[in-house]
Design a protein around this motif. Structure first.
Motif, short mmCIF file in Angstrom:
data_model
loop_
_atom_site.label_atom_id
_atom_site.label_comp_id
_atom_site.label_asym_id
_atom_site.label_seq_id
_atom_site.Cartn_x
_atom_site.Cartn_y
_atom_site.Cartn_z
N HIS A 1 -13.33 3.74 -0.90
CA HIS A 1 -13.25 2.29 -1.06
C HIS A 1 -11.85 1.77 -0.76
O HIS A 1 -11.69 0.69 -0.18
CB HIS A 1 -13.69 1.88 -2.46
CG HIS A 1 -15.13 2.14 -2.74
ND1 HIS A 1 -16.15 1.78 -1.90
CD2 HIS A 1 -15.72 2.78 -3.78
CE1 HIS A 1 -17.31 2.15 -2.40
NE2 HIS A 1 -17.08 2.78 -3.54
N ARG A 2 -10.84 2.55 -1.13
CA ARG A 2 -9.46 2.14 -0.85
C ARG A 2 -9.21 2.13 0.66
O ARG A 2 -8.58 1.20 1.19
CB ARG A 2 -8.47 3.08 -1.54
CG ARG A 2 -7.05 2.67 -1.32
CD ARG A 2 -6.11 3.44 -2.24
NE ARG A 2 -4.78 2.93 -2.09
CZ ARG A 2 -3.82 3.54 -1.39
NH1 ARG A 2 -4.05 4.69 -0.82
NH2 ARG A 2 -2.63 3.00 -1.29
N LEU A 3 -9.68 3.14 1.37
CA LEU A 3 -9.50 3.18 2.82
C LEU A 3 -10.23 2.03 3.50
O LEU A 3 -9.72 1.42 4.45
CB LEU A 3 -9.98 4.52 3.37
CG LEU A 3 -9.13 5.72 3.02
CD1 LEU A 3 -9.80 7.01 3.48
CD2 LEU A 3 -7.75 5.60 3.62
N ILE A 4 -11.43 1.71 3.03
CA ILE A 4 -12.18 0.57 3.59
C ILE A 4 -11.41 -0.72 3.34
O ILE A 4 -11.26 -1.57 4.23
CB ILE A 4 -13.60 0.51 2.99
CG1 ILE A 4 -14.43 1.68 3.49
CG2 ILE A 4 -14.26 -0.83 3.32
CD1 ILE A 4 -15.76 1.84 2.80
N TRP A 5 -10.88 -0.89 2.12
CA TRP A 5 -10.13 -2.10 1.80
C TRP A 5 -8.88 -2.20 2.68
O TRP A 5 -8.54 -3.29 3.16
CB TRP A 5 -9.75 -2.09 0.33
CG TRP A 5 -9.04 -3.35 -0.09
CD1 TRP A 5 -9.61 -4.51 -0.49
CD2 TRP A 5 -7.62 -3.55 -0.11
NE1 TRP A 5 -8.63 -5.44 -0.77
CE2 TRP A 5 -7.40 -4.87 -0.54
CE3 TRP A 5 -6.52 -2.77 0.18
CZ2 TRP A 5 -6.13 -5.41 -0.67
CZ3 TRP A 5 -5.26 -3.30 0.05
CH2 TRP A 5 -5.08 -4.60 -0.37
N GLU A 6 -8.19 -1.08 2.91
CA GLU A 6 -6.99 -1.10 3.75
C GLU A 6 -7.32 -1.46 5.19
O GLU A 6 -6.53 -2.13 5.86
CB GLU A 6 -6.27 0.25 3.69
CG GLU A 6 -5.54 0.47 2.38
CD GLU A 6 -4.89 1.84 2.31
OE1 GLU A 6 -5.09 2.68 3.22
OE2 GLU A 6 -4.18 2.09 1.31
N ARG A 7 -8.47 -1.00 5.68
CA ARG A 7 -8.87 -1.36 7.04
C ARG A 7 -9.19 -2.85 7.15
O ARG A 7 -8.91 -3.49 8.16
CB ARG A 7 -10.09 -0.56 7.47
CG ARG A 7 -9.75 0.85 7.85
CD ARG A 7 -10.96 1.54 8.41
NE ARG A 7 -10.67 2.94 8.62
CZ ARG A 7 -11.58 3.87 8.80
NH1 ARG A 7 -12.86 3.52 8.80
NH2 ARG A 7 -11.25 5.11 8.98
N GLU B 1 -2.85 -6.56 6.75
CA GLU B 1 -1.62 -7.33 6.50
C GLU B 1 -1.03 -7.01 5.14
O GLU B 1 0.19 -7.09 4.93
CB GLU B 1 -1.87 -8.83 6.62
CG GLU B 1 -2.77 -9.44 5.56
CD GLU B 1 -4.26 -9.25 5.80
OE1 GLU B 1 -5.03 -9.58 4.88
OE2 GLU B 1 -4.63 -8.77 6.88
N SER B 2 -1.84 -6.63 4.15
CA SER B 2 -1.32 -6.31 2.83
C SER B 2 -0.57 -4.97 2.85
O SER B 2 0.34 -4.77 2.06
CB SER B 2 -2.43 -6.26 1.81
OG SER B 2 -3.34 -5.23 2.13
N ILE B 3 -0.92 -4.08 3.75
CA ILE B 3 -0.23 -2.80 3.86
C ILE B 3 1.15 -3.01 4.48
O ILE B 3 2.13 -2.38 4.11
CB ILE B 3 -1.05 -1.80 4.70
CG1 ILE B 3 -2.38 -1.56 4.01
CG2 ILE B 3 -0.30 -0.50 4.91
CD1 ILE B 3 -3.35 -0.78 4.87
N MET B 4 1.23 -3.92 5.43
CA MET B 4 2.50 -4.19 6.11
C MET B 4 3.55 -4.74 5.16
O MET B 4 4.72 -4.46 5.29
CB MET B 4 2.28 -5.18 7.26
CG MET B 4 1.36 -4.66 8.33
SD MET B 4 2.07 -3.20 9.08
CE MET B 4 1.72 -3.52 10.77
N ARG B 5 3.13 -5.53 4.17
CA ARG B 5 4.06 -6.14 3.24
C ARG B 5 4.63 -5.11 2.25
O ARG B 5 5.74 -5.24 1.81
CB ARG B 5 3.41 -7.28 2.47
CG ARG B 5 3.30 -8.53 3.30
CD ARG B 5 2.77 -9.63 2.46
NE ARG B 5 1.32 -9.63 2.67
CZ ARG B 5 0.45 -10.24 1.93
NH1 ARG B 5 0.84 -10.94 0.91
NH2 ARG B 5 -0.83 -10.20 2.20
N SER B 6 3.86 -4.12 1.87
CA SER B 6 4.32 -3.18 0.84
C SER B 6 5.06 -2.01 1.43
O SER B 6 5.74 -1.98 2.32
CB SER B 6 3.15 -2.62 0.05
OG SER B 6 2.19 -2.05 0.92
#
Length: 161
Positions: free
Chosen positions: A146-152, A156-161
């Motif tokens: 579920h985390r990998l699906i959410w990241e896909r 943009e939320s991954i780029m900020r952190s």
């Protein structure tokens, strides 16, 4: 002078007696170690004192009805979780000891230890957090999926952190 040499001779006798007693007690132990223990240890080149389990297939590599594979994956998951918990616990203790020892200068002097602990605790929470105390390997796998699906879906939320 004659009495001195008698005392010397007396001390020499005690030394001989003590050495003979030592050889009687130590001889079998040394022989057992040299003849049995050391050859067995030299054959076994295993340098660790704790048990090392071989890595087994993870739950995503198991077939649907393969109970043995699922059981091994579950056991591997539990061992990995215990190891990760101990790592976090050790880092937390190091952080607390550093803060206690350094006192007012702890923010500066304990920065590396605190960062290591924070990173390990975050990674532990990402992997095991919010799935409950009785979680199993399947619930951890679903959390990861579920985390990998959410990241896909939210790059943009991954780029900020």
């Amino acid at each position: 002078m004659a009495s001195d040499s008698g005392d010397d001779n007396e001390g020499h006798r005690y030394e001989k007696l003590a050495l003979a007693l030592f050889k009687v007690l130590d001889g079998p132990v040394t022989a057992l170690r040299e003849k049995f223990v050391e050859p067995i240890q030299s054959r076994n080149k295993y340098p660790y004192y704790h048990r090392r389990f071989r890595r087994v297939p993870t739950i995503d590599e198991c077939e649907f009805n393969d109970a043995v594979c699922i059981y091994e994956a579950e056991s591997q998951y539990r061992r990995d979780k215990m190891v990760d918990e101990q790592i976090v616990k050790i880092l937390r203790n190091r952080k607390n000891e550093c803060k206690f020892w350094e006192g007012p200068d702890a923010k500066v002097k304990c920065r590396k230890v605190s960062e290591d602990y924070d990173k390990a605790a975050t990674n532990w929470f990402i992997k095991y957090g919010d799935i409950g105390a009785n979680a199993n390997v399947i619930s951890a796998y679903m959390k990861q999926k579920h985390r990998l699906i959410w990241e896909r879906r939210n790059p943009e939320s991954i780029m900020r952190s």
